[in-house]
Design a protein around this motif. Structure first.
Motif, PDB file in Angstrom:
ATOM      1  N   PHE A 139     -61.939  -6.160 -22.554  1.00 43.70           N
ATOM      2  CA  PHE A 139     -61.329  -5.502 -23.717  1.00 43.70           C
ATOM      3  C   PHE A 139     -62.389  -5.195 -24.769  1.00 43.70           C
ATOM      4  CE2 PHE A 139     -57.360  -8.223 -22.731  1.00 43.70           C
ATOM      5  CZ  PHE A 139     -57.017  -7.373 -21.694  1.00 43.70           C
ATOM      6  N   ARG A 142     -64.468  -2.115 -23.830  1.00 49.05           N
ATOM      7  CA  ARG A 142     -63.710  -0.867 -23.910  1.00 49.05           C
ATOM      8  C   ARG A 142     -63.475  -0.458 -25.361  1.00 49.05           C
ATOM      9  NH1 ARG A 142     -59.596   0.094 -18.915  1.00 49.05           N
ATOM     10  NH2 ARG A 142     -61.001  -0.583 -17.260  1.00 49.05           N
ATOM     11  N   LEU A 143     -63.284  -1.431 -26.231  1.00 51.30           N
ATOM     12  CA  LEU A 143     -63.094  -1.107 -27.640  1.00 51.30           C
ATOM     13  C   LEU A 143     -64.400  -0.662 -28.290  1.00 51.30           C
ATOM     14  CD1 LEU A 143     -60.683  -4.002 -28.700  1.00 51.30           C
ATOM     15  CD2 LEU A 143     -60.115  -1.579 -28.533  1.00 51.30           C
ATOM     16  N   TYR A 161     -58.102   3.570 -27.303  1.00 44.22           N
ATOM     17  CA  TYR A 161     -57.237   2.436 -27.616  1.00 44.22           C
ATOM     18  C   TYR A 161     -57.149   2.255 -29.122  1.00 44.22           C
ATOM     19  CZ  TYR A 161     -58.516   1.547 -22.739  1.00 44.22           C
ATOM     20  OH  TYR A 161     -58.742   1.682 -21.388  1.00 44.22           O
ATOM     21  N   CYS A 167     -55.015  -2.009 -26.050  1.00 40.65           N
ATOM     22  CA  CYS A 167     -55.938  -1.975 -24.922  1.00 40.65           C
ATOM     23  C   CYS A 167     -55.388  -2.797 -23.761  1.00 40.65           C
ATOM     24  CB  CYS A 167     -57.302  -2.504 -25.351  1.00 40.65           C
ATOM     25  SG  CYS A 167     -58.549  -2.513 -24.040  1.00 40.65           S
TER      26      CYS A 167
END
Length: 219
Positions: A139, A142-143, A161, A167
């Motif tokens: 996570f 990806r953030l 997201y 997410c």
């Protein structure tokens, strides 16, 4: 330092696994606050496609600050802190427990090789800790690349997201439970090597300085 404070306060046994868990987790959180901007830059450089958006480190810092503001350097901080506390805590806790287990299962004549014990127990602690906390690490990454979509269009579908919970929901809905563990295998290999060598060299230098100090104090 934190373990020493616990030992001096005599509130808990400083050798207890729970003490190692809490002290290790808090130490990692403090370190993360200091170095998180560098982690964001590393992730951005690794995630950009061709043509490259950032040419140099200085260019990346200037561009990110100008286009996304100063808070961009702390994107993904919440899942990072949530993940790093148990990750580092588990590392210290499992390292301590695995060392006791190693001494229990190893014959007395095999216990002389302290370096091998530190390396194996450190690697084991790293693998267990990374497995337990990997979804949060996913996570975080990806953030961190959020707002960076134009540099990843060549990679196929690009997702955005709105936060940690969004997410997690999108990954579960679109990729299922296995999506939480994408890239786990190379991460476990990295964790085994890096954590193993961290504890190996930590113990090595601690013992070295201890012997040097002892030698200096002798007449």
């Amino acid at each position: 330092m934190l373990t020493e404070l616990v030992h001096r306060a005599s509130v808990h046994d400083a050798r207890d696994s729970s003490v190692h868990f809490v002290c290790g987790g808090l130490s990692a959180c403090v370190a993360t606050l200091a170095v998180h901007p560098v982690d964001v830059l590393r992730t951005r450089f690794a995630a950009q496609g061709e043509p490259r958006v950032y040419k140099t480190l200085r260019d990346a810092v200037a561009t990110m600050y100008r286009t996304e503001g100063p808070l961009v350097f702390y994107k993904g901080l919440t899942p990072t802190l949530i993940a790093i506390f148990p990750y580092a805590g588990f590392q210290f806790s499992f390292y301590n427990s695995l060392k006791h287990m190693y001494e229990w299962v190893t014959p007395a004549e095999g216990r002389k090789n302290e370096n091998l014990k530190n390396l194996l127990c450190g690697s084991g602690a790293g693998v267990i800790s990374k497995t337990l906390t990997y979804p949060l690490d996913l996570f975080k990454k990806r953030l961190q690349v959020g707002g960076f979509e134009q540099a990843r269009v060549t990679f196929g579908q690009v997702r955005s997201y709105q936060g940690l919970l969004d997410c997690a929901r999108q990954v579960l809905r679109e990729e299922g439970v296995p999506g939480f563990f994408k890239g786990l295998s190379p991460s476990l290999l990295k964790a085994a090597l890096s954590t193993g060598f961290v504890f190996f060299w930590y113990e090595f230098f601690c013992n070295l300085f201890h012997h040097m100090k002892k030698a200096d104090s002798e007449p």
